[in-house]
Write a protein that holds these residues in place. Structure first.
Motif, PDB file in Angstrom:
ATOM      1  N   GLN A 324       1.040  -1.179   0.259  1.00 21.61           N
ATOM      2  CA  GLN A 324      -0.137   0.067   0.039  1.00 21.61           C
ATOM      3  C   GLN A 324       0.859   1.273  -0.018  1.00 21.61           C
ATOM      4  O   GLN A 324       0.455   2.210  -0.525  1.00 21.61           O
ATOM      5  N   GLU A 328       0.426   4.081  -2.773  1.00 23.01           N
ATOM      6  CA  GLU A 328       0.163   5.553  -2.442  1.00 23.01           C
ATOM      7  C   GLU A 328       1.272   6.293  -2.967  1.00 23.01           C
ATOM      8  O   GLU A 328       1.165   7.567  -2.849  1.00 23.01           O
ATOM      9  N   LYS A 560      -6.467  -3.808   9.009  1.00 19.03           N
ATOM     10  CA  LYS A 560      -7.456  -2.988   8.940  1.00 19.03           C
ATOM     11  C   LYS A 560      -7.068  -1.379   8.947  1.00 19.03           C
ATOM     12  O   LYS A 560      -7.586  -0.696   8.366  1.00 19.03           O
ATOM     13  N   SER A 561      -5.901  -1.171   9.766  1.00 16.38           N
ATOM     14  CA  SER A 561      -5.474   0.301   9.915  1.00 16.38           C
ATOM     15  C   SER A 561      -3.925   0.146  10.073  1.00 16.38           C
ATOM     16  O   SER A 561      -3.523  -0.728  10.971  1.00 16.38           O
ATOM     17  N   GLU A 563      -0.801   3.338  11.140  1.00 16.60           N
ATOM     18  CA  GLU A 563      -0.711   4.638  11.479  1.00 16.60           C
ATOM     19  C   GLU A 563       0.809   4.832  11.935  1.00 16.60           C
ATOM     20  O   GLU A 563       1.170   4.051  12.824  1.00 16.60           O
ATOM     21  N   ARG A 567       2.284   9.940   9.428  1.00 20.04           N
ATOM     22  CA  ARG A 567       1.525   9.407   8.128  1.00 20.04           C
ATOM     23  C   ARG A 567       0.525   8.375   8.793  1.00 20.04           C
ATOM     24  O   ARG A 567       0.498   7.555   9.592  1.00 20.04           O
ATOM     25  N   LYS A 568      -0.782   8.416   8.099  1.00 21.48           N
ATOM     26  CA  LYS A 568      -1.612   7.204   8.204  1.00 21.48           C
ATOM     27  C   LYS A 568      -2.029   6.742   6.852  1.00 21.48           C
ATOM     28  O   LYS A 568      -2.451   7.391   5.753  1.00 21.48           O
ATOM     29  N   VAL A 569      -1.904   5.542   6.806  1.00 22.56           N
ATOM     30  CA  VAL A 569      -2.293   4.639   5.416  1.00 22.56           C
ATOM     31  C   VAL A 569      -3.630   4.222   5.247  1.00 22.56           C
ATOM     32  O   VAL A 569      -4.296   3.954   6.519  1.00 22.56           O
ATOM     33  N   THR A 570      -4.118   4.661   4.200  1.00 20.14           N
ATOM     34  CA  THR A 570      -5.601   4.162   4.079  1.00 20.14           C
ATOM     35  C   THR A 570      -5.695   2.864   3.121  1.00 20.14           C
ATOM     36  O   THR A 570      -5.154   2.942   1.929  1.00 20.14           O
ATOM     37  N   MET A 571      -6.036   1.943   3.792  1.00 25.57           N
ATOM     38  CA  MET A 571      -6.269   0.689   2.889  1.00 25.57           C
ATOM     39  C   MET A 571      -7.375   0.711   1.933  1.00 25.57           C
ATOM     40  O   MET A 571      -8.331   1.276   2.108  1.00 25.57           O
ATOM     41  N   PRO A 572      -6.968  -0.064   0.913  1.00 22.18           N
ATOM     42  CA  PRO A 572      -8.257  -0.182  -0.008  1.00 22.18           C
ATOM     43  C   PRO A 572      -9.473  -0.900   0.207  1.00 22.18           C
ATOM     44  O   PRO A 572      -9.399  -1.900   1.229  1.00 22.18           O
ATOM     45  N   ASP A 573     -10.591  -0.639  -0.260  1.00 24.88           N
ATOM     46  CA  ASP A 573     -11.821  -1.046  -0.187  1.00 24.88           C
ATOM     47  C   ASP A 573     -11.678  -2.786  -0.559  1.00 24.88           C
ATOM     48  O   ASP A 573     -11.371  -2.891  -1.737  1.00 24.88           O
TER      49      ASP A 573
END
Length: 777
Positions: A324, A328, A560-561, A563, A567-573
Motif C-alpha cells: 500500500q 500511494e 485494518k489500519s 498509523e 503518516r496514516k495509511v488508508t487501506m483499499p476497499d
C-alpha cells in the motif's frame, strides 16, 4: 517681401513636401515609396511578440535563471549542515494489534551490530560497490543525473527510481528518511556532497553496510551474515558477500527461503551481475569468478517474540502495508517500502479476530498436528498445513494459520502459492461456463443438469478434433453419462477438462482473474482444468469469497489500519465491483452444496455433529502425486480455505504425502475438510442459509437426512493412477484417429441421466461407498 514673410513661405513649402512624402504621392518618386515600405516593415517586425522574445532576452533569462539556481544552491549548501543520525536509524518497535485493539505483538529490539570496516574482507566490501555504485571511489558522492531524474519523478508523482550513489543511500538511511519529497531529495544531495568532502570513502562505505536492511530483521552486515550464513561478517567469502549485496535491492523478494521461482531467478541474475562487475573493475579474477557457485543461504531462524502464529501474521501484515505504501506513492519500490516499515514507529491493527484465530489454531492441532508422529512415520515430518478464513461481506481476514511455528518453519503456508490447488479450481470452470453462457460441443447450454461423458481418459475434443488431452479420473473410474452436478460432487476430471474446452480456456483464465486468482503466466491450456497452476489458501479464499458474495469481488485484507507518527495509511476497499453475474455466482454456490451433501466432502462435513443444519458449500482438491490436499468451503458468513502440503523439512522440495498419519492417501475430503468443519462449526454464532438467485434453486437434496448420530463409513483409497501425463496440445500435423467413444448427448435429462453398460447408474443420493473418490491428475 519682407524677411518674415519669406521665412513663413519657406516653412509652408516644407510642410507641403513632408505631407506629400508621408502620403506616398507620386512626387516622392518610386524609390522613396520602396524605402518607406522597408522602414514600415522593419518597424512592424519589432512590434508585438517579436519585441518580447529576442535572442538576447532569451539568453539573458536563461543565464539569469542559472545564476539564480546557483545562488539558491550556494545558500542551501551554507545553511544545511550534516545532521545527527535520525531516530529511524536507531529504530523503534512496531506494535501490532488484533481487530479489537488488544496487543498481539511487538517486533522486538533491532537486530544490528556495527562492525569495523577493517573486519570485513576487502573483496566482500568491493561486492557492495560493484552492486550499487561502481564509481563510488571516484565520484563526489552524488549522481546528478539520477538525482535530477528522482526530483522530476517526485514532482510528477511517478515515484522513485534507482541511480543514487552509495553515499546518497547512506545519507537517506542514516541522516534522513525514506520520504519521497523534493525537500528530502535536495537535502540528500547537499548532505551527500558535504559528507563526501568531510569523510573518507571507507567511513561512508562502513556506514552504508552497517545501516542497510537485509531482510530477516537483520540490520547491518554482521546481523545479515548471521541470519543468512550463520557466520560472522569477517568470515564471509566473496560469493556470500555478493549475495548479501544483491539482497539489498529487494530483501524480502530475494530471500532464498521464501522467494518465488521468479524471485530466485532475479536474485541469481543480480548475484552474477555483482560478480561480473567485480571482474570488470579488476577486483576479482576471471578464473575465481568462473569457479564460483551460488551460495544458498541457511534457512531462517525467525525472530524471538514472534513465536507460534504471531510471526506469520506480522509478516503478512507488513507485506500488505508495504504494497500500500508503494500504491500511494510514499515509497518508490519494494526496497524503500520495506525500509519504511522496518524503521519502526508503526501501529498496525489487523483484521484478525482473536476468538476465530484461537479456534483455527485449535482445529489444526486437534484434527492434524497432534496426530503427526515423525518418529513413527518419517513422512509425517513433511506435512505442512496452511489456512485462511475470510468474512465474505467485508473481505477481512479474520484468522490465519501459517504453520506449526514461525520460529521453526519460516515460510507462511497460508500465503505461499507454489502448490497446485487441484480440483478446488473446478468451480472456476463452471463459473466461466455460466458467465459466458457457454455450450457443449452439441450446442447445449451448460448448466448443472447438462450431461457429459464421465469416461476416464476420454480424449478432449474441440470441433470434432482431439486436442491431445485425456485426463484420468481417480482410480481410473468410468462414470458414463452424468450431469454436471454429479461430476462436481464426484470431482470427475474428464468432465471438467471437456467443459474447459467448451467454454474456451482463454475465457476460463479470464474469469479466474476476475474472481481473484493470479493469472499472470497462467497458460490457457486444457491441463489447467486440473488446477495445475500454483495458488495459496489466501488466494483461493478470495475466489470463493467472491462466489459467496454473489459475484462482487472480494480481496482478502489482513490490515485494518496502519498509523505512523507522520503518516496514516488508508487501506483499499476489500469489496470491489460485480465481476461475474449474481446468477452465475449463486448457481456455482448451489452446485457446491451438493459436494458437501452428496460428494467428496460428505464424510467430514455433512454428518459433523456440530453442523446443526448449517448450509455449506465447498470443494475438495487433491493434487498430482498427493503433494497437496485442499478443502475450501463457505457458509453465508464465513469462507475458509485449508491446504496440506508435502514439503521435505531439509530441502524444502515438494514431496508426496502418501501414508502420512497412517493413511494410504491424504485427500481433500479427509484432514483438510475435518479441520475446516471443526473450525467453522465451532465459531458459528447462528445457523444460516444461502440466499441464492438461480434458475435451478438450491442443489439437489441428499436422499437421506443427515443426523448427528450417523457415522460415515470409508475404505482406504487405492494407489494413485500411474498413467502417463498427456500433452496439453496436439502435434501440428496430427489428425484424429478416432472419435470419442461416447460423445455428450445433445439433450439434458428430465429426471436422471441415462446409464451406460460401463458404469453404474449415477445417483443424486449418497453412494454406497462413502470413501473419498476425489483426486486430480
Amino acid at each position: 517681401m519682407g524677411r518674415a514673410e519669406e521665412r513663413r513661405a519657406r516653412q509652408s513649402a516644407g510642410r507641403r513636401a513632408a505631407s506629400r512624402r508621408s502620403s506616398g504621392t507620386p512626387s516622392a518618386g518610386v524609390g522613396g515609396g520602396r524605402a518607406a515600405a522597408r522602414r514600415a516593415a522593419k518597424r512592424g517586425g519589432r512590434s508585438g511578440i517579436g519585441r518580447l522574445f529576442t535572442w538576447k532576452k532569451i539568453l539573458g533569462t536563461f543565464f539569469g535563471l542559472c545564476l539564480l539556481g546557483m545562488g539558491a544552491f550556494i545558500v542551501l549548501y551554507m545553511v544545511i549542515d550534516i545532521p545527527e543520525g535520525n531516530a529511524d536509524a536507531k529504530r523503534q518497535s512496531n506494535i501490532y494489534k488484533y481487530r479489537d485493539g488488544s496487543i498481539m505483538a511487538r517486533d522486538g529490539k533491532v537486530n544490528r551490530e556495527v562492525v569495523d570496516l577493517a573486519k570485513v574482507p576487502k573483496d566482500v566490501r568491493y561486492s557492495f560497490v560493484a552492486a550499487e555504485n561502481k564509481t563510488f571511489f571516484k565520484d563526489a558522492g552524488v549522481d546528478l543525473k539520477g538525482t535530477a531524474r528522482g526530483l522530476f519523478n517526485t514532482l510528477t508523482g511517478k515515484g522513485a527510481q534507482g541511480g543514487s550513489t552509495i553515499t546518497q543511500q547512506y545519507v537517506k538511511n542514516y541522516y534522513l528518511s525514506q520520504e519521497q519529497t523534493v525537500t528530502r531529495k535536495l537535502k540528500e544531495l547537499i548532505i551527500s556532497l558535504k559528507l563526501d568532502r568531510e569523510k573518507s570513502k571507507d567511513y561512508i562505505l562502513a556506514g552504508y553496510i552497517n545501516t542497510s536492511y537485509y531482510g530477516r530483521n537483520a540490520y547491518g552486515i554482521q546481523a545479515a551474515a548471521q541470519a543468512y550464513y550463520r557466520t560472522d561478517a569477517e568470515d564471509l567469502d566473496v560469493a556470500q558477500g555478493a549475495y548479501l549485496a544483491a539482497l539489498l535491492q529487494a530483501p524480502s523478494q530475494y530471500d532464498w527461503a521464501v522467494a518465488s521461482e521468479t524471485g530466485k531467478k532475479l536474485v541469481k541474475n543480480r548475484w552474477n551481475y555483482v560478480l561480473d562487475n567485480m571482474v570488470e573493475e579488476g577486483w576479482l579474477s576471471a578464473s575465481e569468478r568462473a569457479d564460483m557457485k551460488f551460495p544458498v543461504p541457511e534457512p531462517p531462524k525467525g525472530d524471538p517474540g514472534l513465536e507460534g502464529q504471531k510471526g506469520y501474521l506480522v509478516e503478512a501484515a507488513n507485506a500488505a502495508l508495504e504494497r500500500q505504501l508503494i500504491a500511494e506513492g510514499a515509497a518508490g519500490n519494494t526496497k524503500e517500502a520495506e525500509a519504511m516499515v522496518k524503521a519502526g514507529g508503526w501501529t498496525v491493527t489487523l483484521n484478525i479476530d482473536k476468538k476465530k484465530q484461537t479456534a483455527l489454531e485449535k482445529a489444526v492441532k486437534t484434527q492434524l498436528t497432534s496426530k503427526l508422529d515423525p518418529k513413527k512415520r518419517k513422512v509425517d515430518g513433511s506435512v505442512q498445513a496452511g489456512a485462511v478464513s475470510v468474512d465474505p461481506k467485508t473481505g477481512a481476514v479474520v484468522a490465519m494459520y501459517g504453520g506449526v511455528n514461525y520460529l521453526e518453519h519460516y515460510t507462511n503456508n497460508a500465503t505461499r502459492d507454489d502448490y497446485q490447488p487441484a480440483s478446488t479450481f473446478k468451480p472456476v470452470i463452471l463459473a466461466a461456463a455460466l458467465e459466458e453462457n457457454a455450450e457443449t460441443q452439441d450446442g447445449e447450454p451448460i448448466t448443472a443438469d447438462t450431461i457429459y461423458d464421465g469416461t476416464s481418459k476420454r480424449p478432449v475434443v474441440d470441433n470434432g478434433e482431439k486436442v491431445g488431452f485425456a485426463p484420468e479420473n481417480e482410480d481410473d473410474e468410468n462414470y458414463g453419462e452424468i450431469t454436471v452436478q454429479t461430476a462436481m460432487n464426484k470431482s470427475v476430471n474428464s468432465v471438467f477438462a471437456q467443459m474447459g474446452v467448451d467454454v474456451g480456456m482463454t475465457e476460463v483464465v479470464d474469469v479466474a482473474g476476475k474472481l481473484g486468482m493470479e493469472t499472470e503466466g497462467m497458460q490457457a491450456v486444457p491441463a489447467q482444468t486440473l488446477g495445475s497452476m500454483g495458488a495459496s489458501p489466501l488466494e483461493m479464499a478470495g475466489v470463493y469469497a467472491t462466489l459467496d458474495n454473489h459475484g462482487e469481488k472480494v480481496t482478502p485484507t489482513i490490515v485494518k489500519s496502519a498509523e505512523h507518527l507522520h503518516r496514516k495509511v488508508t487501506m483499499p476497499d476489500p469489496i470491489g465491483d460485480q465481476v461475474i453475474s449474481r446468477e452465475a455466482a449463486d448457481t456455482v454456490t448451489s452446485v457446491l452444496t451438493g459436494v458437501v451433501d452428496d460428494g467428496t466432502a460428505q464424510a467430514s462435513v455433512r454428518n459433523n455433529p456440530l453442523r446443526d443444519g448449517q448450509q455449506v458449500a465447498g470443494k475438495t482438491g487433491t493434487s498430482d502425486n498427493n503433494k497437496s490436499a485442499w478443502f475450501t468451503g463457505y457458509t453465508p458468513e464465513l469462507v475458509t480455505s485449508v491446504g496440506l502440503f508435502g514439503e521435505d523439512p531439509k530441502t524444502y522440495a515438494q514431496v508426496p504425502m502418501y501414508k502420512a498419519v497412517g493413511e494410504d492417501r491424504i485427500n481433500g475430503g479427509g484432514f483438510p475438510a475435518q479441520i475446516w468443519a471443526a473450525y467453522t462449526f465451532g465459531v458459528m454464532d447462528e445457523v444460516t442459509k444461502f440466499d441464492l438467485d438461480t434458475r435451478q434453486g438450491a442443489a439437489v437434496k441428499p436422499t437421506r437426512t443427515p443426523t448427528a448420530t450417523q457415522q460415515p463409513t470409508s475404505e482406504p483409497p487405492t494407489e494413485e493412477p500411474t498413467s502417463e501425463a498427456p500433452t496439453s496440445s496436439p502435434p501440428p500435423s496430427q489428425t484424429p484417429s478416432q472419435t470419442p467413444t461416447s460423445p455428450p448427448p445433445s439433450q439434458a435429462p428430465t429426471t436422471r441421466p441415462p446409464t451406460t453398460p460401463s458404469a453404474p447408474p449415477p445417483t443424486f443420493g449418497i453412494p454406497e461407498n462413502t470413501a473419498d473418490p476425489e483426486a486430480d491428475q
